[in-house]
Design an enzyme around this catalytic site. Structure first.
Site, PDB file in Angstrom:
ATOM      1  N   TYR A 127     -12.562  26.520 -34.020  1.00 25.18           N
ATOM      2  CA  TYR A 127     -13.083  25.171 -34.307  1.00 25.18           C
ATOM      3  C   TYR A 127     -14.306  25.411 -35.183  1.00 25.18           C
ATOM      4  CZ  TYR A 127     -14.470  20.379 -32.749  1.00 25.18           C
ATOM      5  OH  TYR A 127     -14.795  19.045 -32.661  1.00 25.18           O
ATOM      6  N   HIS A 132     -15.948  19.427 -39.880  1.00 21.65           N
ATOM      7  CA  HIS A 132     -14.962  18.857 -38.949  1.00 21.65           C
ATOM      8  C   HIS A 132     -15.587  18.608 -37.574  1.00 21.65           C
ATOM      9  CE1 HIS A 132     -11.201  18.115 -36.848  1.00 21.65           C
ATOM     10  NE2 HIS A 132     -11.473  19.102 -36.002  1.00 21.65           N
ATOM     11  N   ARG A 141     -18.349  11.259 -29.627  1.00 27.47           N
ATOM     12  CA  ARG A 141     -19.491  11.414 -28.717  1.00 27.47           C
ATOM     13  C   ARG A 141     -20.691  10.638 -29.241  1.00 27.47           C
ATOM     14  NH1 ARG A 141     -17.159  16.494 -28.500  1.00 27.47           N
ATOM     15  NH2 ARG A 141     -18.559  17.198 -30.115  1.00 27.47           N
ATOM     16  N   ASP A 232      -1.816  22.490 -37.353  1.00 29.24           N
ATOM     17  CA  ASP A 232      -1.941  22.275 -35.911  1.00 29.24           C
ATOM     18  C   ASP A 232      -1.681  20.792 -35.632  1.00 29.24           C
ATOM     19  OD1 ASP A 232      -2.640  22.384 -33.241  1.00 29.24           O
ATOM     20  OD2 ASP A 232      -4.793  22.419 -33.623  1.00 29.24           O
ATOM     21  N   GLN A 239      -4.429  13.822 -26.552  1.00 31.03           N
ATOM     22  CA  GLN A 239      -5.572  14.740 -26.548  1.00 31.03           C
ATOM     23  C   GLN A 239      -6.820  14.081 -25.952  1.00 31.03           C
ATOM     24  OE1 GLN A 239      -6.616  15.949 -30.543  1.00 31.03           O
ATOM     25  NE2 GLN A 239      -8.346  17.199 -29.900  1.00 31.03           N
TER      26      GLN A 239
HETATM   27 CA    CA Z   1      -6.923  22.802 -34.420  1.00 28.03          CA
END
Ligand code: CA
Length: 416
Positions: A127, A132, A141, A232, A239
């Site tokens: 990540y 991103h 958040r 992905d 999610q």
């Molecule tokens: Ca990913």
């Protein structure tokens, strides 16, 4: 860099130039899969070439090229794999070579089938794009504190699932799962309504490490065999409901797609660049030397069923905050070992401006600004029948090294 000229006709804009020579696994008309190398519009049949005896001094056994995966070949080490590639490069420029005399060993790419190139052992998804992680943090958040406190100190990752990694061209079925409707307190079971892609690259491990023995960052490069494009696929609604507190699970593991050609690190060396400044400074085990980022232009195309493609994002792999040697040093710092065929994905690669984001979640900002497509349709998330393609290439001083593409078409969810 010397200019290389092949006797083969190779288009100037071909991803598979004489400077590339990526490895893959192909078959011809339902025959047995074996190892190949892409050049221009062709695939070189490595096992067929080996039958001429030209690799007998290099390979312990020709059969390593007559396999359905690259794993055994990669495990021979860069001393063998890089040398074999250099020989091909020389032969492709030499009209006195066995390869020139045996052009029946070149198959047109359009007449072969490409297979999953690597038997993937363990798969990890990082990540590592600060753009991103910041975008997602803002949306889900706190816009004021988008990055969590650990983010600038370690390359965040989760362990993924190898069983559902598929090669480019494999259709992807919309998954079912639990989602929490807006304003509801109880989940419902339904097909994902927020199906998305993630533009990533992934590195393939070409060397085993020992359990209990971290890979020092200065040696991490020895373990990197090559890179592929990686999508992905992500079900955002599944999610969002499931990920607390242990992270991604069924919103991710229904499918991930990779490009069929593994571009070796040797071909990418000319395109190394300096990465972003890391602030605050990282701990000593994550401090690296030299240029460890790569200047690889990336783009995403979306084509609705029966329609034309729109390029919806253009970005670059060079933006990654955490580089691959840092990822691998961190992954093994606790003694976790890696094995030949393991796959480590970068995480979504977003750039600084809104046209360079690597997911629909960001490009359409969680559905609040739908993307307009060339044919008049708009998209906040993927629809059934959409084909999503990722492409990437590096280019410099007349050398082009590309990845081809990884694409997949969305199939409707199974009947309930
Ligand atoms: Ca990913």
């Amino acid at each position: 860099m010397n200019t290389l000229n092949s006797w083969l006709d190779i288009a100037a804009d071909s991803d598979f130039s004489i400077y590339n020579l990526p490895f893959g696994v192909f078959s011809v008309r339902g025959g047995k899969p074996g190892l190949g190398v892409a050049i221009g519009e062709y695939v070189i049949d490595l096992y067929g070439l080996a039958a001429l005896g030209v690799f007998d001094d290099l390979l312990p056994d020709r059969e390593v090229l007559n396999q359905p995966y690259l794993n055994d070949f990669m495990a021979l080490g860069k001393g063998v794999t890089a040398e074999l590639r250099l020989r091909l490069q020389a032969w492709l420029c030499d009209t006195h070579s066995e390869l020139y005399r045996h052009q029946e060993l070149l198959f047109e790419q359009k007449e072969v089938s490409m297979h999953l190139p690597v038997k993937v052992g363990d798969y990890t998804d990082f990540y590592s794009s600060i753009e991103h992680a910041t975008n997602v943090g803002k949306m889900f958040r706190d816009p004021e504190n988008a990055l969590l406190p650990n983010w600038r100190h370690l390359p965040v990752a989760y362990h993924g699932r190898a069983s559902s990694i598929v090669v480019s061209g494999t259709p992807v079925r919309r998954p079912w799962g639990q989602v929490l409707p807006k304003g509801a307190s109880q989940p419902v079971f339904q097909p994902s309504a927020r199906l998305d892609f993630e533009l990533e690259m992934a590195f393939v491990i070409g060397k085993n490490s020992q359990l209990g023995k971290p890979i020092p960052i200065g040696q991490a490069g020895d373990y990197l065999f090559g890179l592929v494009l990686f999508n992905d696929w992500s079900a955002r609604d599944i999610q969002k409901w499931e990920y607390v507190p242990l992270g991604p699970f069924l919103g991710k593991n229904f499918a991930s797609s990779i490009s069929p050609w593994v571009v070796p690190m040797e071909a990418l060396a000319p395109f190394r660049v300096t990465g972003p400044q890391q602030q605050p400074p990282v701990l000593p085990y994550l401090q690296y030397e030299g240029e460890q980022n790569y200047d690889i232009a990336l783009e995403v195309g979306l084509r609705p069923e029966g329609g034309e493609e729109t390029v919806i994002s253009r970005t670059n792999f060079r933006y990654m905050y955490w580089n691959m040697v840092q990822q691998l040093a961190h992954h093994t710092v606790n003694g976790c070992n890696v094995r030949v065929g393991d796959l480590m994905a970068s995480g979504t690669i977003s750039g600084p401006d809104p046209h360079s984001y690597g997911s629909l979640l960001e490009l359409a900002w969680a559905g609040s600004r739908p993307l307009q497509l060339a044919g008049g349709e708009s998209r906040s998330f993927l629809q059934d029948g959409d084909t999503l393609s990722l492409r990437g290439h590096a280019q410099k001083n007349g050398m082009r090294v590309g990845f081809g593409e990884v694409s997949g078409k969305i199939l409707p969810a199974m009947e309930g």
